[in-house]
Design an enzyme around this catalytic site. Structure first.
Site, PDB file in Angstrom:
ATOM      1  N   LYS A  63       0.866  -1.192   0.000  1.00 42.31           N
ATOM      2  CA  LYS A  63       0.000   0.000   0.000  1.00 42.31           C
ATOM      3  C   LYS A  63       0.900   1.240   0.000  1.00 42.31           C
ATOM      4  CE  LYS A  63      -3.861   1.940   2.728  1.00 42.31           C
ATOM      5  NZ  LYS A  63      -4.608   1.831   4.014  1.00 42.31           N
ATOM      6  N   SER A  90      -9.482   1.475   2.906  1.00 35.85           N
ATOM      7  CA  SER A  90      -8.593   2.269   2.088  1.00 35.85           C
ATOM      8  C   SER A  90      -7.468   1.449   1.445  1.00 35.85           C
ATOM      9  CB  SER A  90      -8.001   3.400   2.939  1.00 35.85           C
ATOM     10  OG  SER A  90      -7.154   2.885   3.935  1.00 35.85           O
ATOM     11  N   SER A 140      -9.954  -0.719   7.000  1.00 37.72           N
ATOM     12  CA  SER A 140      -9.225  -0.511   5.739  1.00 37.72           C
ATOM     13  C   SER A 140      -8.568  -1.758   5.157  1.00 37.72           C
ATOM     14  CB  SER A 140      -8.164   0.579   5.913  1.00 37.72           C
ATOM     15  OG  SER A 140      -8.769   1.840   5.844  1.00 37.72           O
TER      16      SER A 140
END
Ligand SMILES: *[C@@H]1O[C@H](CO)[C@@H](O)[C@H](O)[C@H]1NC(C)=O
Ligand SMILES: *[C@@H]1O[C@H](CO)[C@@H](O)[C@H](O)[C@H]1NC(C)=O
Ligand SMILES: *[C@@H]1O[C@H](CO)[C@@H](O)[C@H](O)[C@H]1NC(C)=O
Ligand SMILES: *[C@@H]1O[C@H](CO)[C@@H](O)[C@H](O)[C@H]1NC(C)=O
Length: 507
Positions: free
Chosen positions: A102, A183, A207
């Site tokens: 990420k 996310s 997330s």
């Protein structure tokens, strides 16, 4: 649109044959990858080439990846050379395996670490994030950075799932128009669509669990502090955690094993959580009979699907299956204060989080070796100066503005933090102790607000596909340090249900 999809389909047909000496890379697990390395039917370079090609062909559609690592092939070649020379007799399961990170997980290399924001392009960190140093020590190849909700969706109130100024709008590979959630959107999509072997995401509240569920992959949200947050663009250290998103429970467990442990740069939390790390690691809990004898609670308020929906039917079947596997399923439990926990206006989060966000983000930015922005105030100013690229009108930056107005953790913030702790103690923690539960289950990320405030872990496993083909997951949540038993249950559930299918890119 149809033409684009045809092109993608054609590219996939081509790629399907792009194995190495017949090695089937698509859907390959880490164990098969290592077998392929050992028997000579696969090299790390071939693996990286496959994923780079796959990113090239799929990313225009899915926007799961922001950057690929220009050094990835060289790292792979080095892993291959090490293996051939026999210089790494103790090489573990991650050796030579490409990992996608990420974009809020820092690497000290050619890759940018930007949390999706243009404000951080060109910034340089002093060192790799704690989790990344561990992955590199295990011999993993850093494949690139994955798209995400910009600033993990802590910039404004109107961010859409999977959008960042740097990565654009990420898409759910099962149904392109469906919510890909966030996310950690890019890691989940990339894992689902075989654009990487394994991926890392981060979670503050949902997330990892949400995008993993909606993209039909496995996500582990570890106990806070089990994995180091050093070098991760923060939201709140009280809740932030780094965890794997992979196609199988076993792969996720392999990655978890590699990244847990003490880190002097995240000393308090990783020290406190190190007591939870089992001797011999987590793979010993991959047991086919892992549901046998487990006490699993079903709290009210989460399985709220109307009769006649696919979800209602499938989740009911899963609970039956879990019972058949020897677990004791206790339904209709009440988390006594659930409505207070979910009352985001009054539960304390609105007071605690902005202050924590400002302090931790300022510390992260100040600690960079180089950065165009050095404080939250400068990020806000950057957004104001780039309103079009940063979609300021559409998404706003109210959370940032509220955070910037805070002045540290004082009496009010401490009271809010205590309130949040108490909500956790009096809520799920009390329920689990009273009923001696090994886990509670709920759909997708429904448990995440409850788990988040207690720093508690959760694992989501693919559970089904809705009427239109949008995936959903089943999440097992537990008390801090319950990873061993959650892994037992999640693995046994995955083994007996085997729900995951590869994505078909439906419009
Ligand atoms: C090597 O191992 C892989 C993974 O198990 C397998 O698919 C392949 O057939 C094996 N090839 C040879 C030559 O043994
Ligand atoms: C990082 O960002 C800079 C500035 O946009 C760019 O030139 C560079 O190519 C980026 N790095 C990678 C690996 O994409
Ligand atoms: C759903 O179906 C079950 C079993 O047939 C029934 O007992 C229940 O009342 C129904 N619930 C609703 C909301 O219709
Ligand atoms: C920040 O504080 C200023 C001064 O008290 C106030 O005018 C402004 O509305 C506040 N902004 C936010 C977003 O709370």
């Amino acid at each position: 649109m149809p033409r684009l999809i045809l092109a993608v389909a054609a590219a996939l047909v081509l790629l399907a044959g792009a194995g190495a000496h017949g090695f089937q890379i698509e859907e390959a697990t880490m164990d098969t990858i290592q077998q392929g390395f050992r028997n000579g039917s696969l090299s790390s370079v071939q693996l990286v080439r496959f994923y780079l090609d796959r990113i090239l062909s799929l990313n225009p559609l899915l926007r799961a990846v922001i950057e690929v690592n220009p050094d990835a092939l060289r790292q792979a070649a080095r892993a291959d050379a090490e293996r051939r020379s026999g210089k790494c007799p103790t090489a573990g399961v991650l050796h030579g395996v490409p990992v996608l990170l990420k974009d809020n997980i820092a690497t000290r290399d050619a890759l940018n670490t930007t949390a999706g924001s243009l404000a951080l392009v060109g910034s340089k960190t002093m060192r790799d994030a704690g989790a990344v140093s561990r992955l590199r020590r295990a011999g993993a190849v850093v494949l690139g950075k994955a798209n995400m909700d910009e600033w993990s969706n802590f910039r404004g109130l109107h961010g859409t799932d999977g959008w960042s100024a740097r990565g654009g709008q990420a898409k759910n590979p099962y149904v392109l128009s469906a919510d890909p959630c966030g996310s950690s959107t890019g890691p989940a999509i990339a894992a689902a669509a075989n654009m990487a072997a394994v991926t890392l995401g981060t979670e503050t509240a949902g997330s990892i669990l949400c995008p993993a569920s909606l993209n039909s992959v496995v996500g582990i949200k570890p106990t806070v502090g089990l994995t180091s947050r050093a070098g991760v663009v923060p939201s709140t250290p009280r809740q932030d955690t780094v965890g794997p998103i992979c196609r199988t429970v076993k792969d996720a467990v392999h990655v978890l094993d590699a990244i847990v442990g003490y880190d002097a740069l995240d000393a308090a939390a990783t020290h406190a959580a190190s007591k939870y790390i089992p001797h011999g690691g987590y793979t010993q809990f991959l047991k086919k009979d892992g549901l046998m004898g487990k006490r699993i609670g079903v709290p009210n308020g989460f399985f709220t699907f109307p009769n006649g929906t696919v979800q209602q039917r499938v989740y009911q079947q899963h609970l039956d299956t879990i019972r058949e596997q020897g677990a004791i399923v206790i339904e209709y439990l009440d988390i006594a204060n659930l409505s207070d926990i979910l009352d985001t206006l009054n539960n304390g989060q609105q007071i605690a989080l902005p202050a924590e966000l400002k302090l931790s983000l300022n510390a992260y930015l100040a600690g960079l070796a180089y950065s165009p922005v050095r404080s939250l105030a400068e990020v806000i100013a950057f957004n104001n100066a780039h309103p079009v690229e940063e979609k300021l009108e559409e998404f706003g930056q109210l959370i940032f503005l509220v955070a910037e107005n805070t002045t540290g953790i004082g009496a009010t913030e401490n009271a809010a933090i205590s309130q949040l702790k108490m909500l956790s103690t009096d809520g799920l923690e009390k329920l689990m102790k009273e009923h001696e539960l090994d886990a509670v289950v709920a759909p997708n990320d429904a448990l995440s607000p409850v788990l988040a405030i207690g720093g508690m872990p959760g694992i989501t496993v693919p559970a089904g596909y809705g009427k239109l083909g949008v995936p959903f997951g089943l999440c097992f949540g537990g008390l801090k340090g319950y990873e061993p038993r959650l892994i037992e249950m999640a693995y046994a559930f995955e083994e007996v249900t085997k729900v995951r299918k590869t994505p078909t890119f439906k419009p």
